[in-house]
Design a protein around this motif. Structure first.
Motif, PDB file in Angstrom:
ATOM      1  N   ALA A  82       0.828  -1.205   0.000  1.00 61.01           N
ATOM      2  CA  ALA A  82       0.000   0.000   0.000  1.00 61.01           C
ATOM      3  C   ALA A  82       0.864   1.257   0.000  1.00 61.01           C
ATOM      4  CB  ALA A  82      -0.944  -0.012   1.201  1.00 61.01           C
ATOM      5  N   GLU A  83       1.871   1.280   0.843  1.00 55.42           N
ATOM      6  CA  GLU A  83       2.745   2.453   0.925  1.00 55.42           C
ATOM      7  C   GLU A  83       3.522   2.659  -0.371  1.00 55.42           C
ATOM      8  OE1 GLU A  83       5.066   1.845   4.461  1.00 55.42           O
ATOM      9  OE2 GLU A  83       3.374   2.313   5.775  1.00 55.42           O
ATOM     10  N   SER A  84       3.956   1.577  -0.993  1.00 51.75           N
ATOM     11  CA  SER A  84       4.687   1.679  -2.264  1.00 51.75           C
ATOM     12  C   SER A  84       3.831   2.278  -3.363  1.00 51.75           C
ATOM     13  CB  SER A  84       5.166   0.298  -2.713  1.00 51.75           C
ATOM     14  OG  SER A  84       6.099  -0.222  -1.807  1.00 51.75           O
ATOM     15  N   LEU A  85       2.513   2.082  -3.248  1.00 53.14           N
ATOM     16  CA  LEU A  85       1.583   2.600  -4.253  1.00 53.14           C
ATOM     17  C   LEU A  85       1.008   3.963  -3.866  1.00 53.14           C
ATOM     18  CD1 LEU A  85      -0.350  -0.702  -4.987  1.00 53.14           C
ATOM     19  CD2 LEU A  85       1.425   0.354  -6.364  1.00 53.14           C
ATOM     20  N   GLY A  86       1.395   4.466  -2.707  1.00 53.72           N
ATOM     21  CA  GLY A  86       0.881   5.750  -2.266  1.00 53.72           C
ATOM     22  C   GLY A  86      -0.535   5.673  -1.722  1.00 53.72           C
ATOM     23  N   PHE A 100      -4.358   3.213   2.979  1.00 52.79           N
ATOM     24  CA  PHE A 100      -4.827   2.061   3.735  1.00 52.79           C
ATOM     25  C   PHE A 100      -4.484   0.757   3.029  1.00 52.79           C
ATOM     26  CE2 PHE A 100      -7.745   5.603   4.565  1.00 52.79           C
ATOM     27  CZ  PHE A 100      -7.528   5.764   5.919  1.00 52.79           C
ATOM     28  N   ARG A 101      -4.093  -0.233   3.797  1.00 55.73           N
ATOM     29  CA  ARG A 101      -3.773  -1.545   3.239  1.00 55.73           C
ATOM     30  C   ARG A 101      -5.020  -2.300   2.792  1.00 55.73           C
ATOM     31  NH1 ARG A 101      -2.153  -3.640   9.121  1.00 55.73           N
ATOM     32  NH2 ARG A 101      -4.255  -4.155   9.784  1.00 55.73           N
ATOM     33  N   GLN A 102      -6.183  -1.844   3.229  1.00 58.42           N
ATOM     34  CA  GLN A 102      -7.449  -2.492   2.884  1.00 58.42           C
ATOM     35  C   GLN A 102      -7.631  -2.609   1.373  1.00 58.42           C
ATOM     36  OE1 GLN A 102      -9.581  -3.859   4.988  1.00 58.42           O
ATOM     37  NE2 GLN A 102     -11.082  -4.440   3.445  1.00 58.42           N
ATOM     38  N   GLN A 103      -7.179  -1.626   0.638  1.00 62.25           N
ATOM     39  CA  GLN A 103      -7.314  -1.667  -0.827  1.00 62.25           C
ATOM     40  C   GLN A 103      -6.572  -2.861  -1.405  1.00 62.25           C
ATOM     41  OE1 GLN A 103      -9.195   0.624  -2.758  1.00 62.25           O
ATOM     42  NE2 GLN A 103      -8.919  -1.031  -4.211  1.00 62.25           N
ATOM     43  N   VAL A 104      -5.362  -3.101  -0.927  1.00 64.13           N
ATOM     44  CA  VAL A 104      -4.568  -4.229  -1.413  1.00 64.13           C
ATOM     45  C   VAL A 104      -5.247  -5.537  -1.013  1.00 64.13           C
ATOM     46  CG1 VAL A 104      -2.302  -5.343  -1.367  1.00 64.13           C
ATOM     47  CG2 VAL A 104      -2.455  -2.846  -1.259  1.00 64.13           C
ATOM     48  N   HIS A 157      -3.107   2.061 -10.857  1.00 60.61           N
ATOM     49  CA  HIS A 157      -2.175   1.345  -9.991  1.00 60.61           C
ATOM     50  C   HIS A 157      -1.485   0.146 -10.640  1.00 60.61           C
ATOM     51  CE1 HIS A 157      -4.895   3.274  -6.936  1.00 60.61           C
ATOM     52  NE2 HIS A 157      -3.704   3.702  -6.585  1.00 60.61           N
ATOM     53  N   LEU A 158      -1.944  -0.281 -11.804  1.00 59.29           N
ATOM     54  CA  LEU A 158      -1.435  -1.525 -12.382  1.00 59.29           C
ATOM     55  C   LEU A 158       0.078  -1.543 -12.601  1.00 59.29           C
ATOM     56  CD1 LEU A 158      -4.121  -2.640 -14.978  1.00 59.29           C
ATOM     57  CD2 LEU A 158      -3.401  -3.834 -12.913  1.00 59.29           C
ATOM     58  N   GLN A 169       4.727  -8.735 -14.560  1.00 60.73           N
ATOM     59  CA  GLN A 169       4.391  -7.972 -15.754  1.00 60.73           C
ATOM     60  C   GLN A 169       2.966  -7.452 -15.582  1.00 60.73           C
ATOM     61  OE1 GLN A 169       6.556  -7.493 -18.410  1.00 60.73           O
ATOM     62  NE2 GLN A 169       8.010  -8.488 -17.034  1.00 60.73           N
ATOM     63  N   VAL A 170       2.664  -6.326 -16.184  1.00 55.16           N
ATOM     64  CA  VAL A 170       1.303  -5.791 -16.112  1.00 55.16           C
ATOM     65  C   VAL A 170       0.300  -6.821 -16.625  1.00 55.16           C
ATOM     66  CG1 VAL A 170      -0.262  -3.998 -16.985  1.00 55.16           C
ATOM     67  CG2 VAL A 170       2.030  -3.384 -16.226  1.00 55.16           C
ATOM     68  N   THR A 171       0.679  -7.555 -17.651  1.00 54.37           N
ATOM     69  CA  THR A 171      -0.244  -8.556 -18.209  1.00 54.37           C
ATOM     70  C   THR A 171      -0.581  -9.655 -17.204  1.00 54.37           C
ATOM     71  OG1 THR A 171       1.638  -9.704 -19.216  1.00 54.37           O
ATOM     72  CG2 THR A 171       0.402  -8.156 -20.604  1.00 54.37           C
TER      73      THR A 171
END
Length: 71
Positions: A21-25, A28-32, A46-47, A57-59
């Motif tokens: 979560a923090e790496s993605l800005g 809350f960790r709930q999203q992950v 976020h992908l 990979q994004v795929t």
């Protein structure tokens, strides 16, 4: 269903929900957790970063047609 892919990649890298979560800005960790539980899919915003953080990979994070097939 990409949730198990996200969770397996996170655990193999020794990351917590909070780390990701923090790496993605995200605040809350709930999203992950919701991504891992297949409640919702990560949005396009976020992908790329999620794939980078998890070493994927994004795929790998895109839904497959077989995920939508009736069972």
């Amino acid at each position: 269903m990409i949730g198990p892919t996200i969770k397996a990649a996170r655990l193999s890298r020794g990351l917590t929900l909070q780390n990701v979560a923090e790496s993605l800005g995200l605040r809350f960790r709930q999203q992950v957790y919701e991504w891992e539980s297949d409640r919702v899919c990560p949005g396009p915003k976020h992908l790329a970063k999620l794939a980078e953080v998890l070493g994927l990979q994004v795929t790998d994070l895109l839904p497959r047609e077989s995920d939508n097939a009736p069972q």
